[in-house]
Design an enzyme around this catalytic site. Sequence first.
Site, PDB file in Angstrom:
ATOM      1  N   LYS A 155      25.648  19.296 -20.027  1.00 25.74           N
ATOM      2  CA  LYS A 155      26.365  18.582 -19.084  1.00 25.74           C
ATOM      3  C   LYS A 155      28.345  19.568 -19.258  1.00 25.74           C
ATOM      4  O   LYS A 155      28.837  19.498 -20.160  1.00 25.74           O
ATOM      5  CB  LYS A 155      26.587  16.950 -19.696  1.00 25.74           C
TER       6      LYS A 155
ATOM      7  N   CYS B 156      25.236  12.715 -15.005  1.00 25.17           N
ATOM      8  CA  CYS B 156      25.724  11.744 -14.928  1.00 25.17           C
ATOM      9  C   CYS B 156      27.233  12.050 -14.878  1.00 25.17           C
ATOM     10  O   CYS B 156      27.439  11.678 -13.200  1.00 25.17           O
ATOM     11  CB  CYS B 156      25.586  10.632 -16.577  1.00 25.17           C
TER      12      CYS B 156
ATOM     13  N   ASN C  82      23.813   6.760 -17.533  1.00 26.00           N
ATOM     14  CA  ASN C  82      23.971   6.098 -18.378  1.00 26.00           C
ATOM     15  C   ASN C  82      25.488   5.802 -18.806  1.00 26.00           C
ATOM     16  O   ASN C  82      26.207   5.973 -18.824  1.00 26.00           O
ATOM     17  CB  ASN C  82      23.858   6.410 -19.708  1.00 26.00           C
TER      18      ASN C  82
ATOM     19  N   GLU D 113      19.833  10.051 -18.284  1.00 19.32           N
ATOM     20  CA  GLU D 113      20.538  11.079 -19.529  1.00 19.32           C
ATOM     21  C   GLU D 113      20.256  10.528 -20.908  1.00 19.32           C
ATOM     22  O   GLU D 113      20.000   8.754 -21.219  1.00 19.32           O
ATOM     23  CB  GLU D 113      21.597  10.664 -19.056  1.00 19.32           C
TER      24      GLU D 113
ATOM     25  N   ASN E 113      24.961  18.233 -24.242  1.00 22.49           N
ATOM     26  CA  ASN E 113      24.395  16.659 -23.846  1.00 22.49           C
ATOM     27  C   ASN E 113      23.167  17.107 -22.354  1.00 22.49           C
ATOM     28  O   ASN E 113      24.100  18.050 -21.531  1.00 22.49           O
ATOM     29  CB  ASN E 113      24.603  15.578 -22.817  1.00 22.49           C
TER      30      ASN E 113
ATOM     31  N   GLU F  17      31.583  10.842 -25.620  1.00 23.14           N
ATOM     32  CA  GLU F  17      31.325  11.756 -25.615  1.00 23.14           C
ATOM     33  C   GLU F  17      31.946  13.200 -26.063  1.00 23.14           C
ATOM     34  O   GLU F  17      31.481  13.803 -26.086  1.00 23.14           O
ATOM     35  CB  GLU F  17      30.464  11.964 -24.133  1.00 23.14           C
TER      36      GLU F  17
HETATM   37  N1  ING Z   1      29.289   7.367 -17.996  1.00 17.59           N
HETATM   38  C1  ING Z   1      30.143   7.454 -16.983  1.00 17.59           C
HETATM   39  C2  ING Z   1      29.448   7.877 -15.559  1.00 17.59           C
HETATM   40  O1  ING Z   1      30.320   8.215 -15.181  1.00 17.59           O
HETATM   41  C3  ING Z   1      32.088   7.015 -16.311  1.00 17.59           C
HETATM   42  C4  ING Z   1      31.407   7.472 -17.339  1.00 17.59           C
HETATM   43  C5  ING Z   1      32.098   5.639 -15.754  1.00 17.59           C
HETATM   44  C6  ING Z   1      33.536   7.426 -15.840  1.00 17.59           C
HETATM   45  C7  ING Z   1      33.004   4.844 -14.531  1.00 17.59           C
HETATM   46  C8  ING Z   1      34.264   7.618 -15.470  1.00 17.59           C
HETATM   47  C9  ING Z   1      33.738   6.107 -13.810  1.00 17.59           C
HETATM   48  O2  ING Z   1      28.623   7.235 -15.231  1.00 17.59           O
HETATM   49  C10 ING Z   1      28.566   8.986 -18.361  1.00 17.59           C
HETATM   50  N2  ING Z   1      27.515   9.037 -19.767  1.00 17.59           N
HETATM   51  O3  ING Z   1      29.194   9.716 -18.075  1.00 17.59           O
END
Ligand code: ING
Length: 309
Positions: free
Chosen positions: A124, A169, A194, A47, A107, A143
């Site tokens: 996304k 992601c 990421n 990503e 994205n 985001e």
């Molecule tokens: N990053 C994270 C993901 O979904 C996240 C944000 C992390 C949300 C952990 C919920 C829990 O992997 C991105 N870029 O979406």
Amino acid sequence: MPRTFKIGAAQSGPIQLADSKKSIVKRLVEMMKQAASEGCDVVVFTELALTTFFPRYFTEDRAEMDKYFETEMPGPITQPLFDTAREKGIGFYLGYGEITPEGLHYNTAILVDKSANIVGKYRKVHLPGHVEFDTKRTHQHLEKRYFSPGDLGFNAWRTMGGIMGMAICNDRRWPETYRVMGLQGVEVIMLGYNTPSVNSQYNSEGPEIRKFHSRLSMQAGAYQNSTYVVGVAKAGNEDGFPLFGDSCIVDPNGHVIAHATTEEDELVVAECDLDLCNFGKETIFDFARHRRIEHYGLITEQTGVIAPD
Ligand code: ING
């Protein structure tokens, strides 16, 4: 005769604010060449593969972030990826920030075939995080500030000898992502991520449980739709902000058949038989025989929870 499809998951190590897109593309081309030399049919990048994970930074003027986006694909910076793909006869998935001619910001990921034609585009859908600066978080995840929700839905394309799909992601955490592509017969879902190593709202949630959730989501999606899933991280410490790696390739039975062991640029390769998808699709997950859509209405009629009184 197995329908062999060799996948290269090209995990990216950290990208610092000071790193130029040109230097990043050079790293990606190196991994593409390595994947081609190992006989891969496709190389899956991550990503926002061209830049640091810039949604961690707040700017009042959102236009300040436009330098992290692409207005053309391919453009002068990314052309070497397409040239190498054509020269080596390898397809690729690339995640990047997209600005449309209308000025909308997404994205985005593209699927490129072995002749370097853009076969498909995905924007996304599930944007995590928030719009305004959040003082309660140890780090920001903006985001929802810098991207619009994707408007292309979840599609599948018949290319490179199979049925391919894309996600990005946070999409991997939502079962709807996989099922919509599963209903199109998808055999390989490619996604980059990421993911911060620590939860910005709950700091005792560290990399171990977050890696568990990442794999859990992709293994479940793969098994419940009898498809391969390729998850490719941007990993490592970006200007003091750690992202976990654990890029992995999951087979249609939900097994992780290959995974990264570093938080650097690392190519993870697996030779896959796309016909391994068939048994699940023809038996336990034969959707036509087993699904009862008359009971699923809430999934598309209702966004949030409405609990009983
Ligand atoms: N990053 C994270 C993901 O979904 C996240 C944000 C992390 C949300 C952990 C919920 C829990 O992997 C991105 N870029 O979406």
